[in-house]
Design a protein around this motif. Structure first.
Motif, PDB file in Angstrom:
ATOM      1  N   LEU A  18     -30.034 -48.680 -29.688  1.00 35.23           N
ATOM      2  CA  LEU A  18     -31.373 -48.796 -29.082  1.00 35.23           C
ATOM      3  C   LEU A  18     -32.085 -50.097 -29.447  1.00 35.23           C
ATOM      4  O   LEU A  18     -33.243 -50.297 -29.081  1.00 35.23           O
ATOM      5  CB  LEU A  18     -32.246 -47.601 -29.511  1.00 35.23           C
ATOM      6  N   GLY A  20     -33.708 -53.580 -29.520  1.00 37.89           N
ATOM      7  CA  GLY A  20     -34.340 -54.269 -28.386  1.00 37.89           C
ATOM      8  C   GLY A  20     -35.558 -53.490 -27.921  1.00 37.89           C
ATOM      9  O   GLY A  20     -36.587 -54.071 -27.608  1.00 37.89           O
ATOM     10  N   THR A  21     -35.403 -52.155 -27.924  1.00 34.16           N
ATOM     11  CA  THR A  21     -36.546 -51.314 -27.539  1.00 34.16           C
ATOM     12  C   THR A  21     -37.004 -50.438 -28.704  1.00 34.16           C
ATOM     13  O   THR A  21     -38.117 -49.933 -28.702  1.00 34.16           O
ATOM     14  CB  THR A  21     -36.178 -50.374 -26.367  1.00 34.16           C
ATOM     15  N   ARG A  22     -36.150 -50.284 -29.709  1.00 34.86           N
ATOM     16  CA  ARG A  22     -36.467 -49.403 -30.839  1.00 34.86           C
ATOM     17  C   ARG A  22     -37.353 -50.135 -31.855  1.00 34.86           C
ATOM     18  O   ARG A  22     -36.919 -51.123 -32.451  1.00 34.86           O
ATOM     19  CB  ARG A  22     -35.157 -48.997 -31.524  1.00 34.86           C
ATOM     20  N   PRO A  24     -39.627 -52.474 -32.164  1.00 37.90           N
ATOM     21  CA  PRO A  24     -39.393 -53.929 -32.206  1.00 37.90           C
ATOM     22  C   PRO A  24     -40.143 -54.644 -33.325  1.00 37.90           C
ATOM     23  O   PRO A  24     -39.691 -55.698 -33.791  1.00 37.90           O
ATOM     24  CB  PRO A  24     -39.826 -54.422 -30.825  1.00 37.90           C
ATOM     25  N   ALA A  29     -36.584 -57.893 -31.040  1.00 41.10           N
ATOM     26  CA  ALA A  29     -36.461 -57.646 -29.599  1.00 41.10           C
ATOM     27  C   ALA A  29     -35.046 -57.883 -29.083  1.00 41.10           C
ATOM     28  O   ALA A  29     -34.780 -57.734 -27.891  1.00 41.10           O
ATOM     29  CB  ALA A  29     -37.451 -58.549 -28.851  1.00 41.10           C
ATOM     30  N   ASP A  31     -31.214 -57.123 -28.333  1.00 40.93           N
ATOM     31  CA  ASP A  31     -30.418 -55.894 -28.211  1.00 40.93           C
ATOM     32  C   ASP A  31     -29.041 -56.073 -28.861  1.00 40.93           C
ATOM     33  O   ASP A  31     -28.616 -57.185 -29.176  1.00 40.93           O
ATOM     34  CB  ASP A  31     -30.330 -55.408 -26.757  1.00 40.93           C
TER      35      ASP A  31
END
Ligand code: DQA
Length: 154
Positions: A18, A20-22, A24, A29, A31
């Motif tokens: 996750l 990149g979205t987890r 941040p 940021a 991934d």
């Protein structure tokens, strides 16, 4: 004399898919796919064959670490939350007999107390924490340096 090609497994544990979205603010940021592509490129630069894998499952990580006995020279491992809990992963590292470098994107020592203890660090040749996605690259450089200059030879 030409370097021999080092073969390195880079393993990422739960929730790192996750990236990149987890969270941040903690993990950045970038991934995992981008981190892995950068590691493959770094491998070419360092004369290493790098293969990256990710799983959310403890047993899968154990299987891959065991597999390192056959044809792999070392492991770079971000075991995610299992770092702090997993006797099984620690045992797999000692059983496989290959040097392992533990990496973390975040500085686990600046976070919650339960993240301060690693069950894996004592059976790893080194640990890299706190450099964001670059922790993986630093861990790979450290492992390859260790493989080419094992302790006691420098
Ligand atoms: C992490 C740190 C762990 O404490 C956490 O559970 C993770 C990510 C890191 O890379 O900073 O999943 O391994």
């Amino acid at each position: 004399m030409p370097q021999t090609l080092s073969r390195v497994l880079v393993l990422s544990g739960p929730n790192l898919n996750l990236l990149g979205t987890r969270e941040p603010a903690i993990y950045g940021a970038t991934d995992l796919r981008t981190i892995e592509a950068d590691l493959a490129a770094l491998g070419v630069e360092l004369d290493a064959h790098v293969e990256c894998r990710q799983s959310n499952h403890e047993g899968q990580l154990v299987d891959w670490i065991q597999e390192a006995r056959d044809g792999w020279d070392g492991i770079v491992l971000n075991a995610g939350g299992y770092t702090h809990t997993s006797v099984a992963i620690r045992d797999a590292i000692t059983a496989c007999g290959r040097p392992c470098v533990e990496v973390h994107l975040s500085n686990v020592h600046a976070r919650e107390p339960f993240r301060h203890r690693s069950r894996l660090a004592a059976v790893c040749v080194g640990v890299v924490v706190g450099f964001g996605p670059r922790s993986y690259a630093l861990g790979l450089r450290g492992l390859i340096d260790y493989l080419r200059h094992p302790r006691g030879s420098v």
